[in-house]
Design a protein around this motif. Structure first.
Motif, PDB file in Angstrom:
ATOM      1  N   ILE A 318       0.843  -1.186   0.000  1.00 48.19           N
ATOM      2  CA  ILE A 318       0.000   0.000   0.000  1.00 48.19           C
ATOM      3  C   ILE A 318       0.882   1.240   0.000  1.00 48.19           C
ATOM      4  O   ILE A 318       1.904   1.296   0.692  1.00 48.19           O
ATOM      5  CB  ILE A 318      -0.974   0.010   1.197  1.00 48.19           C
ATOM      6  N   TYR A 319       0.519   2.200  -0.832  1.00 42.95           N
ATOM      7  CA  TYR A 319       1.149   3.519  -0.807  1.00 42.95           C
ATOM      8  C   TYR A 319       0.278   4.442   0.020  1.00 42.95           C
ATOM      9  O   TYR A 319      -0.918   4.596  -0.250  1.00 42.95           O
ATOM     10  CB  TYR A 319       1.312   4.092  -2.215  1.00 42.95           C
ATOM     11  N   LEU A 320       0.863   5.047   1.061  1.00 45.54           N
ATOM     12  CA  LEU A 320       0.140   5.965   1.937  1.00 45.54           C
ATOM     13  C   LEU A 320       0.528   7.392   1.574  1.00 45.54           C
ATOM     14  O   LEU A 320       1.659   7.815   1.814  1.00 45.54           O
ATOM     15  CB  LEU A 320       0.485   5.688   3.397  1.00 45.54           C
ATOM     16  N   PRO A 321      -0.413   8.154   0.983  1.00 48.92           N
ATOM     17  CA  PRO A 321      -0.094   9.528   0.598  1.00 48.92           C
ATOM     18  C   PRO A 321       0.096  10.426   1.819  1.00 48.92           C
ATOM     19  O   PRO A 321      -0.235  10.047   2.948  1.00 48.92           O
ATOM     20  CB  PRO A 321      -1.318   9.963  -0.222  1.00 48.92           C
ATOM     21  N   LEU A 322       0.591  11.611   1.562  1.00 45.66           N
ATOM     22  CA  LEU A 322       0.903  12.536   2.642  1.00 45.66           C
ATOM     23  C   LEU A 322      -0.335  12.893   3.460  1.00 45.66           C
ATOM     24  O   LEU A 322      -1.365  13.304   2.911  1.00 45.66           O
ATOM     25  CB  LEU A 322       1.521  13.816   2.069  1.00 45.66           C
ATOM     26  N   GLY A 323      -0.221  12.732   4.767  1.00 44.11           N
ATOM     27  CA  GLY A 323      -1.243  13.225   5.689  1.00 44.11           C
ATOM     28  C   GLY A 323      -2.472  12.363   5.857  1.00 44.11           C
ATOM     29  O   GLY A 323      -3.352  12.700   6.668  1.00 44.11           O
TER      30      GLY A 323
END
Length: 360
Positions: A318-323
């Motif tokens: 999973i890629y967790l975007p900023l914030g």
């Protein structure tokens, strides 16, 4: 967002040993503070008076406190600052509405292949979560990692875990007090035989991958997601291991990251950073809300918040975007690998003001 919702009144004070029969609830510092908060939130004097009288405070005394607070220059200044905050909150809420116009907003894409250019434009700059499914096929970890492999190769080493988490609902905020050092072999046995539990967990805080003895784990990592800088992998990666039932409570990180599931599954629940004003974030990067058992009476602003959910299977990342806010639960015994070595501005670049609301 409504600004006239009365917050929860303070708990009643302990009664004195002897009270005259006609005595009413005394005005405490907590009540004075509560009135000040309601004035700054834009609540009406009538609504405040009703709450105070229902709590046993004399109506004349309550009226004097409220009237004095309404004209207090400190509260007037506070109201002005709240108005500025409301403008910021409304801007965030409007942008969130635009995001939710997309019929696929609550669907987290799973894709086998994404180019560096598309990843940067669509997911990093677009601030969209993503699950990658194809890049771990050549990872030795996918064929090798297991609790028994961990015990066989590293059982003699010591590792830092979090322990005794059940007794403290703030185990993440108070993580330093839950640090324990154990032998890897003993911890593997505990995880394998202990069943589902959130009481102990080897989390990212263990810094194991900065220890020479655990360096072979990094040799088990193959192709990285698009845009990753492999030269930074050892300095910006973490190893996770624990039983089914471990929960990482609702919070946001201060950078972007990838999290690869090697053994077992994890369920991720995510909330847009534009929804931050509705998550009662009064302590650093943490929210007190439990998405597994949401309490809408205690946290009414949570109603209507869109929660995205996805289960990450072994081999998926999973890629967790900023914030983005996230709460994560392991569905099985789990071994995971997280890393923030994205070849774009990331570590030590983004600046957050973290609230720490002082309790009086």
């Amino acid at each position: 967002m409504p600004s006239t919702i009365l917050s929860k009144p303070p708990a009643p004070p302990r009664p004195a040993p002897v009270l005259p029969p006609a005595a009413s609830t005394p005005i405490t510092r907590e009540w004075v503070r509560w009135v000040a908060e309601q004035v700054m939130r834009g609540c009406t004097p009538v609504s405040m008076l009703e709450v105070m009288v229902n709590a046993g405070i004399d109506d004349v005394v309550a009226s004097v406190i409220i009237e004095g607070m309404v004209s207090n220059p400190i509260c007037v200044a506070g109201e002005q600052q709240v108005q500025l905050l409301r403008k910021l909150e409304s801007s965030m809420a409007n942008l969130q509405q635009l995001w939710e116009l997309n019929p696929d907003y609550q669907t987290i894409e799973k894709r086998a292949d994404v180019s560096v250019a598309e990843f940067a434009s669509r997911y990093v700059e677009g601030c969209r979560p993503l699950v990658l499914t194809g890049h771990t096929a050549d990872w030795p970890a996918m064929r090798r990692w297991s609790p028994q492999d961990l015990k066989q190769r590293f059982g003699h080493l010591d590792i830092e875990i979090q322990a005794e988490r059940h007794a403290n609902p703030r185990y993440e905020q108070d993580k330093l007090s839950h640090r324990r050092h154990v032998r890897v072999a003993d911890f593997v046995d505990q995880v394998v035989s202990g069943g589902a539990s959130n009481d102990y967990y080897l989390t990212a805080n263990n810094e194991a991958l900065r220890q020479p003895g655990f360096a072979p784990l990094l040799d088990d990592i193959g192709t990285l997601p698009p845009g990753c800088d492999r030269s930074q992998l050892s300095a910006r990666s973490s190893f996770w291991f624990g039983p089914a039932g471990t929960v990482t409570s609702l919070h946001h990180d201060k950078l972007m990251l990838f999290h690869t599931q090697v053994v077992g599954r994890k369920r991720w629940r995510l909330i847009s950073p534009l929804q931050t004003p509705r998550l009662y974030n009064t302590n650093a990067v943490f929210s007190p809300i439990d998405l597994d058992a949401p309490d809408y009476d205690r946290y009414p602003l949570l109603r209507g918040v869109k929660i995205l959910e996805v289960v990450i299977e072994p081999g998926e990342t999973i890629y967790l975007p900023l914030g983005w806010w996230h709460q994560v639960r392991a569905l099985d015994v789990s071994l995971s690998f997280s890393y923030s070595n994205i070849g774009l501005p990331n570590n030590n670049v983004f600046d957050y003001f973290d609230p720490v609301v002082r309790q009086v």
